[in-house]
Design a protein around this motif. Sequence first.
Motif, PDB file in Angstrom:
ATOM      1  N   GLN A 168       0.819  -1.206   0.000  1.00 33.09           N
ATOM      2  CA  GLN A 168       0.000   0.000   0.000  1.00 33.09           C
ATOM      3  C   GLN A 168       0.859   1.264   0.000  1.00 33.09           C
ATOM      4  O   GLN A 168       0.560   2.234  -0.698  1.00 33.09           O
ATOM      5  CB  GLN A 168      -0.930  -0.009   1.222  1.00 33.09           C
ATOM      6  CG  GLN A 168      -2.024  -1.068   1.137  1.00 33.09           C
ATOM      7  CD  GLN A 168      -2.827  -1.166   2.427  1.00 33.09           C
ATOM      8  OE1 GLN A 168      -2.495  -0.539   3.432  1.00 33.09           O
ATOM      9  NE2 GLN A 168      -3.891  -1.951   2.401  1.00 33.09           N
ATOM     10  N   GLU A 169       1.942   1.231   0.786  1.00 34.10           N
ATOM     11  CA  GLU A 169       2.845   2.390   0.830  1.00 34.10           C
ATOM     12  C   GLU A 169       3.531   2.583  -0.512  1.00 34.10           C
ATOM     13  O   GLU A 169       3.699   3.717  -0.982  1.00 34.10           O
ATOM     14  CB  GLU A 169       3.882   2.194   1.941  1.00 34.10           C
ATOM     15  CG  GLU A 169       3.295   2.284   3.342  1.00 34.10           C
ATOM     16  CD  GLU A 169       4.325   2.004   4.420  1.00 34.10           C
ATOM     17  OE1 GLU A 169       5.432   1.515   4.062  1.00 34.10           O
ATOM     18  OE2 GLU A 169       4.043   2.251   5.607  1.00 34.10           O
ATOM     19  N   LYS A 170       3.944   1.490  -1.141  1.00 35.01           N
ATOM     20  CA  LYS A 170       4.583   1.569  -2.458  1.00 35.01           C
ATOM     21  C   LYS A 170       3.605   2.101  -3.497  1.00 35.01           C
ATOM     22  O   LYS A 170       3.965   2.931  -4.342  1.00 35.01           O
ATOM     23  CB  LYS A 170       5.083   0.175  -2.858  1.00 35.01           C
ATOM     24  CG  LYS A 170       5.891   0.166  -4.140  1.00 35.01           C
ATOM     25  CD  LYS A 170       6.428  -1.228  -4.420  1.00 35.01           C
ATOM     26  CE  LYS A 170       7.248  -1.244  -5.711  1.00 35.01           C
ATOM     27  NZ  LYS A 170       7.783  -2.599  -5.995  1.00 35.01           N
ATOM     28  N   LYS A 171       2.376   1.640  -3.414  1.00 34.82           N
ATOM     29  CA  LYS A 171       1.348   2.096  -4.346  1.00 34.82           C
ATOM     30  C   LYS A 171       1.062   3.583  -4.145  1.00 34.82           C
ATOM     31  O   LYS A 171       0.918   4.336  -5.118  1.00 34.82           O
ATOM     32  CB  LYS A 171       0.069   1.284  -4.138  1.00 34.82           C
ATOM     33  CG  LYS A 171      -1.057   1.611  -5.105  1.00 34.82           C
ATOM     34  CD  LYS A 171      -2.254   0.721  -4.861  1.00 34.82           C
ATOM     35  CE  LYS A 171      -3.379   1.055  -5.828  1.00 34.82           C
ATOM     36  NZ  LYS A 171      -4.581   0.190  -5.579  1.00 34.82           N
ATOM     37  N   ALA A 172       0.989   4.007  -2.873  1.00 39.17           N
ATOM     38  CA  ALA A 172       0.732   5.420  -2.576  1.00 39.17           C
ATOM     39  C   ALA A 172       1.885   6.293  -3.058  1.00 39.17           C
ATOM     40  O   ALA A 172       1.673   7.380  -3.609  1.00 39.17           O
ATOM     41  CB  ALA A 172       0.516   5.600  -1.080  1.00 39.17           C
ATOM     42  N   ALA A 173       3.125   5.818  -2.864  1.00 40.18           N
ATOM     43  CA  ALA A 173       4.290   6.586  -3.303  1.00 40.18           C
ATOM     44  C   ALA A 173       4.306   6.704  -4.831  1.00 40.18           C
ATOM     45  O   ALA A 173       4.622   7.769  -5.383  1.00 40.18           O
ATOM     46  CB  ALA A 173       5.569   5.914  -2.817  1.00 40.18           C
ATOM     47  N   ARG A 174       3.962   5.596  -5.501  1.00 39.44           N
ATOM     48  CA  ARG A 174       3.908   5.627  -6.964  1.00 39.44           C
ATOM     49  C   ARG A 174       2.831   6.579  -7.462  1.00 39.44           C
ATOM     50  O   ARG A 174       3.019   7.304  -8.437  1.00 39.44           O
ATOM     51  CB  ARG A 174       3.652   4.210  -7.489  1.00 39.44           C
ATOM     52  CG  ARG A 174       3.751   4.095  -9.001  1.00 39.44           C
ATOM     53  CD  ARG A 174       3.842   2.653  -9.456  1.00 39.44           C
ATOM     54  NE  ARG A 174       2.716   1.857  -8.995  1.00 39.44           N
ATOM     55  CZ  ARG A 174       2.804   0.886  -8.090  1.00 39.44           C
ATOM     56  NH1 ARG A 174       3.979   0.609  -7.525  1.00 39.44           N
ATOM     57  NH2 ARG A 174       1.745   0.190  -7.734  1.00 39.44           N
ATOM     58  N   HIS A 175       1.711   6.603  -6.745  1.00 41.55           N
ATOM     59  CA  HIS A 175       0.629   7.516  -7.112  1.00 41.55           C
ATOM     60  C   HIS A 175       1.059   8.972  -6.943  1.00 41.55           C
ATOM     61  O   HIS A 175       0.780   9.812  -7.811  1.00 41.55           O
ATOM     62  CB  HIS A 175      -0.595   7.221  -6.244  1.00 41.55           C
ATOM     63  CG  HIS A 175      -1.727   8.189  -6.451  1.00 41.55           C
ATOM     64  ND1 HIS A 175      -2.517   8.168  -7.587  1.00 41.55           N
ATOM     65  CD2 HIS A 175      -2.192   9.218  -5.680  1.00 41.55           C
ATOM     66  CE1 HIS A 175      -3.415   9.127  -7.499  1.00 41.55           C
ATOM     67  NE2 HIS A 175      -3.238   9.775  -6.362  1.00 41.55           N
ATOM     68  N   GLN A 176       1.733   9.256  -5.839  1.00 46.34           N
ATOM     69  CA  GLN A 176       2.207  10.620  -5.594  1.00 46.34           C
ATOM     70  C   GLN A 176       3.227  11.046  -6.643  1.00 46.34           C
ATOM     71  O   GLN A 176       3.222  12.195  -7.116  1.00 46.34           O
ATOM     72  CB  GLN A 176       2.820  10.720  -4.191  1.00 46.34           C
ATOM     73  CG  GLN A 176       1.809  10.653  -3.060  1.00 46.34           C
ATOM     74  CD  GLN A 176       0.844  11.835  -3.079  1.00 46.34           C
ATOM     75  OE1 GLN A 176       1.205  12.951  -3.442  1.00 46.34           O
ATOM     76  NE2 GLN A 176      -0.389  11.587  -2.688  1.00 46.34           N
ATOM     77  N   GLU A 177       4.106  10.134  -7.019  1.00 46.79           N
ATOM     78  CA  GLU A 177       5.108  10.435  -8.030  1.00 46.79           C
ATOM     79  C   GLU A 177       4.449  10.714  -9.380  1.00 46.79           C
ATOM     80  O   GLU A 177       4.815  11.675 -10.078  1.00 46.79           O
ATOM     81  CB  GLU A 177       6.089   9.259  -8.156  1.00 46.79           C
ATOM     82  CG  GLU A 177       7.209   9.474  -9.156  1.00 46.79           C
ATOM     83  CD  GLU A 177       8.135  10.605  -8.782  1.00 46.79           C
ATOM     84  OE1 GLU A 177       8.796  11.143  -9.691  1.00 46.79           O
ATOM     85  OE2 GLU A 177       8.213  10.941  -7.581  1.00 46.79           O
ATOM     86  N   ASN A 178       3.465   9.884  -9.737  1.00 49.49           N
ATOM     87  CA  ASN A 178       2.743  10.100 -10.992  1.00 49.49           C
ATOM     88  C   ASN A 178       1.986  11.426 -10.971  1.00 49.49           C
ATOM     89  O   ASN A 178       1.929  12.147 -11.971  1.00 49.49           O
ATOM     90  CB  ASN A 178       1.779   8.947 -11.256  1.00 49.49           C
ATOM     91  CG  ASN A 178       2.497   7.646 -11.547  1.00 49.49           C
ATOM     92  OD1 ASN A 178       3.653   7.649 -11.968  1.00 49.49           O
ATOM     93  ND2 ASN A 178       1.826   6.519 -11.328  1.00 49.49           N
TER      94      ASN A 178
END
Length: 244
Positions: A168-178
């Motif tokens: 979930q943290e990795k997904k959230a970080a990827r979302h923020q980066e995008n």
Amino acid sequence: MSILGVNGALAGAYQYANKAQKTSANKASFTEQLQKTGEAAETSKIDSYTEYLRQKYGAGVSIQNVGKDQRSMDNIGAGTAGTGNVVIASNILEQMANDPEKAAYYEKKIQEHFDSLPQTEAFMAAVGHKITSCGVVVHEDGTVTYYLSGEESPEKKAKVEAEQKAKQEKKAARHQENLKRSQEAAEKRRQEMEIAYRKQTMEEMLASRVIQTGGVTYAGTPGSLRSAIAGYEMSALTMTGILK
């Protein structure tokens, strides 16, 4: 009850017990239990046999009729705890209490459950689960079902939760980066469009700018306009000198 009656009842119980399957050395046999308690004359054969089973297999022995359908087995799994559960249908218990061969047959089936427990527990531990309830059920038609209920061990739960949290943290970080990249790209496009718009507006304004000087009209590019203005001003100065 007369002494004769007591002796007769005990003799009958002893006779039955001597025909029944012998138990392991560390468990009291049915005969030994009758000799120890001396209660055979006051209790029925079924009650005495039930008590014998509880002495042999533990307090998890219960007498009830359980269906073979999944829902009934699920209810048993949810309604029991631990590994020592033995559920026997009432009609089968009666047969066991009155027929040594039946008793030996079903006791062997019950013992198989207890003998397999170490392997079952090892398997469950290997897959990260722990046993919440397991046992053996003897149904009304004489069939035997072994059941097992379990859940993830605390260690497995913690591991799964940690993995899910990391995902979930990795997904959230990827979302923020995008999102950041999208915003940067949008801002860049906005700036480019604003510069292009200003440039176009300026060019259009200069291209359409009309300079009227002394009745002579010049129109053209900014460079040509500047040359025309300079030429006009020079002509005006020259004419002024001549007139003077």
